[in-house]
Write an enzyme that holds these catalytic residues in place. Structure first.
Site, PDB file in Angstrom:
ATOM      1  N   LYS A  14       0.829  -1.209   0.000  1.00 37.26           N
ATOM      2  CA  LYS A  14       0.000   0.000   0.000  1.00 37.26           C
ATOM      3  C   LYS A  14       0.865   1.262   0.000  1.00 37.26           C
ATOM      4  O   LYS A  14       0.581   2.208  -0.724  1.00 37.26           O
ATOM      5  CB  LYS A  14      -0.916   0.031   1.240  1.00 37.26           C
ATOM      6  CG  LYS A  14      -1.844  -1.174   1.342  1.00 37.26           C
ATOM      7  CD  LYS A  14      -2.775  -1.085   2.542  1.00 37.26           C
ATOM      8  CE  LYS A  14      -2.081  -1.144   3.882  1.00 37.26           C
ATOM      9  NZ  LYS A  14      -1.606  -2.479   4.307  1.00 37.26           N
ATOM     10  N   ARG A  89      -9.331   0.447   9.377  1.00 35.82           N
ATOM     11  CA  ARG A  89      -8.881  -0.907   9.681  1.00 35.82           C
ATOM     12  C   ARG A  89      -9.912  -1.690  10.477  1.00 35.82           C
ATOM     13  O   ARG A  89      -9.682  -2.852  10.785  1.00 35.82           O
ATOM     14  CB  ARG A  89      -7.611  -0.819  10.510  1.00 35.82           C
ATOM     15  CG  ARG A  89      -6.348  -1.294   9.787  1.00 35.82           C
ATOM     16  CD  ARG A  89      -5.203  -1.108  10.782  1.00 35.82           C
ATOM     17  NE  ARG A  89      -4.007  -1.792  10.441  1.00 35.82           N
ATOM     18  CZ  ARG A  89      -2.971  -1.233   9.810  1.00 35.82           C
ATOM     19  NH1 ARG A  89      -3.036  -0.010   9.359  1.00 35.82           N
ATOM     20  NH2 ARG A  89      -1.878  -1.938   9.613  1.00 35.82           N
ATOM     21  N   ARG A 128      11.697  -6.354   4.836  1.00 34.95           N
ATOM     22  CA  ARG A 128      11.589  -4.918   5.122  1.00 34.95           C
ATOM     23  C   ARG A 128      12.171  -4.609   6.502  1.00 34.95           C
ATOM     24  O   ARG A 128      12.818  -3.582   6.691  1.00 34.95           O
ATOM     25  CB  ARG A 128      10.106  -4.506   5.056  1.00 34.95           C
ATOM     26  CG  ARG A 128       9.861  -3.029   5.278  1.00 34.95           C
ATOM     27  CD  ARG A 128       8.431  -2.631   4.953  1.00 34.95           C
ATOM     28  NE  ARG A 128       7.516  -2.887   6.051  1.00 34.95           N
ATOM     29  CZ  ARG A 128       6.195  -2.692   5.994  1.00 34.95           C
ATOM     30  NH1 ARG A 128       5.638  -2.260   4.872  1.00 34.95           N
ATOM     31  NH2 ARG A 128       5.439  -2.932   7.028  1.00 34.95           N
ATOM     32  N   ARG A 134      11.861  -0.987  11.680  1.00 32.20           N
ATOM     33  CA  ARG A 134      10.562  -1.078  12.370  1.00 32.20           C
ATOM     34  C   ARG A 134      10.533  -2.318  13.254  1.00 32.20           C
ATOM     35  O   ARG A 134      10.634  -3.436  12.753  1.00 32.20           O
ATOM     36  CB  ARG A 134       9.432  -1.159  11.330  1.00 32.20           C
ATOM     37  CG  ARG A 134       8.958   0.191  10.860  1.00 32.20           C
ATOM     38  CD  ARG A 134       7.855   0.084   9.851  1.00 32.20           C
ATOM     39  NE  ARG A 134       6.685  -0.651  10.331  1.00 32.20           N
ATOM     40  CZ  ARG A 134       5.540  -0.713   9.669  1.00 32.20           C
ATOM     41  NH1 ARG A 134       5.408  -0.100   8.508  1.00 32.20           N
ATOM     42  NH2 ARG A 134       4.538  -1.397  10.159  1.00 32.20           N
ATOM     43  N   ARG A 146       0.025  -9.588  13.535  1.00 29.01           N
ATOM     44  CA  ARG A 146      -0.558  -8.505  12.728  1.00 29.01           C
ATOM     45  C   ARG A 146      -1.439  -9.075  11.628  1.00 29.01           C
ATOM     46  O   ARG A 146      -2.497  -8.537  11.312  1.00 29.01           O
ATOM     47  CB  ARG A 146       0.539  -7.637  12.119  1.00 29.01           C
ATOM     48  CG  ARG A 146       1.054  -6.610  13.110  1.00 29.01           C
ATOM     49  CD  ARG A 146       2.463  -6.209  12.801  1.00 29.01           C
ATOM     50  NE  ARG A 146       2.601  -5.481  11.566  1.00 29.01           N
ATOM     51  CZ  ARG A 146       3.740  -5.414  10.882  1.00 29.01           C
ATOM     52  NH1 ARG A 146       4.812  -6.066  11.295  1.00 29.01           N
ATOM     53  NH2 ARG A 146       3.793  -4.715   9.773  1.00 29.01           N
TER      54      ARG A 146
HETATM   55  P1  ADP Z   1       1.466  -2.371   8.129  1.00 28.05           P
HETATM   56  O1  ADP Z   1       2.675  -2.476   7.278  1.00 28.05           O
HETATM   57  O2  ADP Z   1       1.453  -3.390   9.233  1.00 28.05           O
HETATM   58  O3  ADP Z   1       0.189  -2.299   7.380  1.00 28.05           O
HETATM   59  P2  ADP Z   1       1.097   0.315   9.247  1.00 28.05           P
HETATM   60  O4  ADP Z   1       2.239   1.227   9.163  1.00 28.05           O
HETATM   61  O5  ADP Z   1      -0.119   0.623   8.450  1.00 28.05           O
HETATM   62  O6  ADP Z   1       1.695  -1.091   8.946  1.00 28.05           O
HETATM   63  O7  ADP Z   1       0.628   0.167  10.779  1.00 28.05           O
HETATM   64  C1  ADP Z   1       1.531  -0.215  11.806  1.00 28.05           C
HETATM   65  C2  ADP Z   1       0.757  -0.405  13.111  1.00 28.05           C
HETATM   66  O8  ADP Z   1       0.116   0.823  13.498  1.00 28.05           O
HETATM   67  C3  ADP Z   1      -0.383  -1.433  13.090  1.00 28.05           C
HETATM   68  O9  ADP Z   1       0.073  -2.740  13.313  1.00 28.05           O
HETATM   69  C4  ADP Z   1      -1.277  -0.911  14.222  1.00 28.05           C
HETATM   70  O10 ADP Z   1      -0.757  -1.248  15.490  1.00 28.05           O
HETATM   71  C5  ADP Z   1      -1.164   0.589  14.090  1.00 28.05           C
HETATM   72  N1  ADP Z   1      -2.217   1.164  13.213  1.00 28.05           N
HETATM   73  C6  ADP Z   1      -2.009   1.777  12.022  1.00 28.05           C
HETATM   74  N2  ADP Z   1      -3.174   2.187  11.488  1.00 28.05           N
HETATM   75  C7  ADP Z   1      -4.149   1.813  12.353  1.00 28.05           C
HETATM   76  C8  ADP Z   1      -5.560   1.910  12.366  1.00 28.05           C
HETATM   77  N3  ADP Z   1      -6.210   2.498  11.359  1.00 28.05           N
HETATM   78  N4  ADP Z   1      -6.242   1.395  13.419  1.00 28.05           N
HETATM   79  C9  ADP Z   1      -5.609   0.823  14.432  1.00 28.05           C
HETATM   80  N5  ADP Z   1      -4.270   0.671  14.494  1.00 28.05           N
HETATM   81  C10 ADP Z   1      -3.542   1.156  13.465  1.00 28.05           C
END
Ligand code: ADP
Length: 190
Positions: A14, A89, A128, A134, A146
């Site tokens: 994404k 989400r 990654r 991260r 996750r």
């Molecule tokens: P990923 O590569 O896992 O999709 P993101 O950078 O989108 O990573 O998100 C990393 C973390 O931030 C998630 O695992 C969650 O803990 C938190 N997070 C991000 N966006 C949301 C959301 N919309 N609702 C709840 N938690 C979120």
């Protein structure tokens, strides 16, 4: 306005596709993950709370991310449109987003989902994690958590947009440009 929800599990691509879409369409990129990591690096109270959950592979509370998005929408009143990346989400987040956008008369144009199988996701995230720094990418157990959170809480969001006839999915395995072309084909159908 072009308001896109880019959807898919962690590691689906994404963020990569968002960067290309921003350039092409001049949209504002709203990634709740990036905003949360910004809070963590600034050492805010919100960041400290969120970090515990993120490092454990769990979602942060709906009210927190909805508040962040609401704030960003208000701060970008003249935007041509937005890409929502990693948000909504949960179904509650999707409902809240509709309400926020209703007041702007600028509904979601559509959701585009990137489909990638769990084994490929795990490989990509571990790779990654080697250079992103991260913590949630470095540990296979957290990665699996996750993906489980995604399957339990986030996958139902697709049904929410299907119910509005706004859902399209594409294969997220292929070259970055092939996937970008498939996304553009969907955008031109709006
Ligand atoms: P990923 O590569 O896992 O999709 P993101 O950078 O989108 O990573 O998100 C990393 C973390 O931030 C998630 O695992 C969650 O803990 C938190 N997070 C991000 N966006 C949301 C959301 N919309 N609702 C709840 N938690 C979120």
């Amino acid at each position: 306005m072009l308001n896109l929800v880019l959807f898919g599990p962690p590691g689906a691509g994404k963020g990569t596709q968002s960067q290309k879409l921003i350039e092409k369409y001049g949209l504002i990129h709203l990634s709740t993950g990036d905003i949360l990591r910004g809070e963590i690096s600034q050492g805010t109270e919100l960041g400290l709370e969120a970090k515990k959950l993120m490092d454990d592979g769990k979602l942060v509370p709906d009210a927190v991310v909805i508040g962040m998005i609401s704030h960003k929408l208000d701060a970008n009143k003249d935007a041509k449109g937005f890409i929502f990346d990693g948000f909504p989400r949960t179904v509650a987040q999707a409902e809240a987003l509709d309400t926020l956008l209703e007041s702007k008369n600028a509904p979601i144009s559509g959701m585009i989902a990137l489909e990638v199988n769990d084994d490929e996701l795990e490989q990509r995230l571990l790779l990654r994690g080697k250079d992103s720094g991260r913590p949630d990418d470095a540990n296979p157990e957290v990665i699996r958590k996750r993906i489980k959170e995604y399957n339990d809480k986030t996958a139902p969001v697709a049904g929410f947009y299907q119910g509005q006839n706004k859902y399209k999915s594409i294969n997220g395995i292929g070259s970055v440009n092939e996937i970008f072309d498939a996304i553009n084909a969907i955008i031109s159908s709006y």
